[in-house]
Design an enzyme around this catalytic site. Sequence first.
Site, mmCIF file in Angstrom:
data_model
loop_
_atom_site.group_PDB
_atom_site.id
_atom_site.type_symbol
_atom_site.label_atom_id
_atom_site.label_comp_id
_atom_site.label_asym_id
_atom_site.label_seq_id
_atom_site.Cartn_x
_atom_site.Cartn_y
_atom_site.Cartn_z
ATOM 1 N N LYS A 1 37.750 43.290 35.399
ATOM 2 C CA LYS A 1 38.822 44.276 35.522
ATOM 3 C C LYS A 1 38.386 45.675 35.086
ATOM 4 O O LYS A 1 38.837 46.674 35.644
ATOM 5 C CB LYS A 1 40.041 43.815 34.723
ATOM 6 C CG LYS A 1 40.826 42.701 35.390
ATOM 7 C CD LYS A 1 42.074 42.383 34.599
ATOM 8 C CE LYS A 1 43.021 41.494 35.403
ATOM 9 N NZ LYS A 1 42.431 40.247 35.850
ATOM 10 N N ARG B 1 40.149 37.201 48.030
ATOM 11 C CA ARG B 1 40.424 35.905 48.666
ATOM 12 C C ARG B 1 41.729 36.019 49.434
ATOM 13 O O ARG B 1 42.375 37.061 49.424
ATOM 14 C CB ARG B 1 40.564 34.824 47.593
ATOM 15 C CG ARG B 1 41.581 35.201 46.516
ATOM 16 C CD ARG B 1 41.904 34.078 45.565
ATOM 17 N NE ARG B 1 42.669 34.518 44.417
ATOM 18 C CZ ARG B 1 43.965 34.748 44.382
ATOM 19 N NH1 ARG B 1 44.671 34.609 45.493
ATOM 20 N NH2 ARG B 1 44.588 35.123 43.272
ATOM 21 N N GLU C 1 45.256 48.707 28.316
ATOM 22 C CA GLU C 1 45.806 49.522 29.389
ATOM 23 C C GLU C 1 47.266 49.839 29.092
ATOM 24 O O GLU C 1 47.950 49.054 28.422
ATOM 25 C CB GLU C 1 45.688 48.746 30.714
ATOM 26 C CG GLU C 1 45.887 49.547 31.971
ATOM 27 C CD GLU C 1 45.558 48.714 33.198
ATOM 28 O OE1 GLU C 1 44.499 48.930 33.803
ATOM 29 O OE2 GLU C 1 46.364 47.825 33.544
#
Length: 442
Positions: free
Chosen positions: A116, A293, A200
Amino acid sequence: MIESLLIANRGEIARRVIRTANRLGIRTIAVHSEADTGLPFVLEADEAVNIGPANPAQSYRNAEAILAAAKSTGAQAIHPGYGFLSENADFARAVEANGLIWVGPPADAIAAMGDKINARNLMAEAGVPVAPGTHDPAATVEAAIEAAAAIGYPVMVKAAAGGGGMGMAVADDENGLRTEYDKVRAFAERMFGDGSVLIERYFPRVRHIEVQILGLADGRVIALSERECSVQRRNQKLVEEAPSPAVDPALRDRIKKAAVKAGEAVGYRNAGTVECLFDPATGDFFFLEMNTRLQVEHPITELIHGIDLVEQQLRVASGEPVTIPERTSGHAIELRVNAEDPKRFLPGPGTITTWVEPSGEGVRVDAGYTEGNVVTPFYDSLMAKLIVFGADRDEAIARARAAVAGFAIAGPKNNLPFFAELLENDEFLAGDYDTGIVSRMR
């Protein structure tokens, strides 16, 4: 076109891939654990191989066993579905090293988006908006506290290697951060083998919006319409709809352009999803993550675009051109029917003694189970996806209500009563909801 395909997954997504492959005349090979021997996807494949015990580490995450099954059955390609090894760059490389076609994005793109922090930094460089947060892992709790002071509370504590809503916690102050940092770090080390933690900004009232992208064989990246995914429990999705009732044409254009930039930044190929957080108060959106995906919720995009995304995946992997209609019509909603209680959402596996699927105009059921099957505790609780389509949102909601009422399941616990409640909820009906809607209902 690929001639033989091994599906390295189980349940509803394996059946979903088999259905399209059959229509295209592709021979299908299922791999399954000992616990899944009697499930529909095993019976519907042209060939099936038992690859090990119920424990996913010894079966669906056992790359060597899957590759051996591909070799023994003469498979030409591998479709990973979602979960398990679908976002494992090493597995993607191993598939291609064994002379097989990987029905997914390049391994380097998977690796780039799998972390991430790295993904945030790449997106920022590409001009994709990102939320305020750390550019490097917070190696200690003191570093996390220093970062949070600069970002401003509340903050989200995230496992850098996590995904699917796993490895995330909110801290409202320094004491909460000390507690959650240790929990997330320990969880990340146990689940992902990587204890790296990202700090974050946390937005209490945001919507979760995502864009389906498709990287074509000729190198272009295109963006389809967005999906709304804000109905969540424990940061994991329960309901999705397309298009989002919060997105107007101007915002749609901005988000789609950002999604294309994201895909181009990593040389993306095949199907993927760029997930964003949208703040309705300011009109700003921020990159959240890229899922390299096929998404669980891909059917609602299929319905409003009138396409088969699995077919497009296979065409891209085969080097064939694809045709994607940019215009959309109607409205689609997906309800994830899980083996869990409808109040606390705790797993409730068991033997299915009754399974009657709803039918009717605009109703689609993608199911992994049927009557007589056993929902075991070894895997995700998803039993089926109930998908409805209507000319507009009101018609889709009306069809969803009827379909929920007509879906009969006995044996395992199920969350159909929750959906019945949601489909009468004023916030949801107005389309003016955010990621906190489920907690407010409870």
